[in-house]
Design an enzyme around this catalytic site. Sequence first.
Site, PDB file in Angstrom:
ATOM      1  N   PHE A   1       8.109 -33.223   5.647  1.00 18.30           N
ATOM      2  CA  PHE A   1       8.044 -33.925   6.933  1.00 18.30           C
ATOM      3  C   PHE A   1       6.901 -33.390   7.795  1.00 18.30           C
ATOM      4  O   PHE A   1       5.956 -34.120   8.132  1.00 18.30           O
ATOM      5  CB  PHE A   1       9.408 -33.785   7.619  1.00 18.30           C
TER       6      PHE A   1
ATOM      7  N   ASP B   1       5.426 -24.119  -7.114  1.00 22.93           N
ATOM      8  CA  ASP B   1       6.402 -23.376  -6.328  1.00 22.93           C
ATOM      9  C   ASP B   1       5.753 -22.057  -5.913  1.00 22.93           C
ATOM     10  O   ASP B   1       5.378 -21.255  -6.778  1.00 22.93           O
ATOM     11  CB  ASP B   1       7.656 -23.118  -7.166  1.00 22.93           C
TER      12      ASP B   1
ATOM     13  N   TYR C   1      18.235 -18.428   5.319  1.00 20.68           N
ATOM     14  CA  TYR C   1      17.097 -18.996   6.052  1.00 20.68           C
ATOM     15  C   TYR C   1      16.710 -18.108   7.231  1.00 20.68           C
ATOM     16  O   TYR C   1      15.538 -17.719   7.385  1.00 20.68           O
ATOM     17  CB  TYR C   1      17.462 -20.390   6.541  1.00 20.68           C
TER      18      TYR C   1
ATOM     19  N   LYS D   1      13.276 -15.942   7.117  1.00 22.81           N
ATOM     20  CA  LYS D   1      12.166 -16.162   8.050  1.00 22.81           C
ATOM     21  C   LYS D   1      11.858 -14.901   8.854  1.00 22.81           C
ATOM     22  O   LYS D   1      10.689 -14.622   9.158  1.00 22.81           O
ATOM     23  CB  LYS D   1      12.502 -17.328   8.987  1.00 22.81           C
TER      24      LYS D   1
ATOM     25  N   THR E   1      12.624 -30.130  15.661  1.00 21.99           N
ATOM     26  CA  THR E   1      11.535 -31.101  15.603  1.00 21.99           C
ATOM     27  C   THR E   1      12.023 -32.384  14.926  1.00 21.99           C
ATOM     28  O   THR E   1      12.869 -32.334  14.028  1.00 21.99           O
ATOM     29  CB  THR E   1      10.341 -30.522  14.822  1.00 21.99           C
TER      30      THR E   1
END
Length: 335
Positions: free
Chosen positions: A26, A71, A158, A162, A188
Amino acid sequence: MPYKTLNASMNKKAKHRVLVAGGAGFLGSHLCERLLRGGNTVICVDNFSTGRMENLHHLLRFDTFSFVRHDIVEPIDFAVDEIYNLACPASPLHYQADPVHTMMTSVLGALNLLELAAHYKARIFQASTSEIYGDPHVHPQPETYWGNVNSFGPRACYDEGKRSAETLFFSYHQQYGVDIRIGRIFNTYGPRMRADDGRVVSNFIVQALKGEDITVYGDGSQTRSFCYVDDLIEGFFRLMNSPTSIQTPVNIGNPGEFTVSQLAEQVIAMTGSSSKIVYRSLPVDDPHQRKPDITVAELTLGWTPTVALTEGLKATIAYFEHQLAPLSKELAIVA
């Protein structure tokens, strides 16, 4: 295999040779488009875990665009001037499907791209996240807030992935002098989101357009701040190209704050849907408040979002109407 043969010269007239990891997603596809229109040569790398080739079809007409299926958990080698790391599933539905690979993408992927940046002396951008702050005790969230994250929770692959990536970026800057830029992304939305994305904006719009019940988790009083994709990409671009060296994280998001119930009601009104709102249990560790303090972005980048929620929702609804149109025709034929 590449969809287009990589040219070793990579167009000598281009401003920069840029690698975009996660470029079929996206946000990645919008970023690739912005870079190409700015005269850059772009190598888009994606493993299609959540990215889609249809997001890139309109970019294949650019001679300066190439795609490689790869990947980033595995090393990659292209001589480039800039690197944007957007490679990682970003919605709970997708990153929780394979939490080990999510963590590997966040950490090993960042490591491989940092090695590439160090070797070619390339500037590198990390797409970090507001999930760094967890379920915050400070509101709104400034970059100086260290967060409230559960390292054993379902979102940890996640959140902690991060956070670890940010640590790696800082360490590579400190130890090897790599020119890093880190943008912490807040919620977003916009065209090219997946219908099965699992995030609140896409969920509500798709449910409304289908006439299904709109699912709100919790009592709907939890808040989010929604940044339209065009504003976000502008923030990326300004941070990456800032003449001032900014080696610390920068919040990139829209400080407008809405409850989830307000969003659901607005989507119903804008789609003219007959959908009803239904309430379900709040997922574990789901943040109760989320709003960026964007003072740093305003002062150092001259950046502030310009697209109002109603304007952004209008464009996003139109996109999903187009996406769902073939399905509506099929259902009509069956009926």
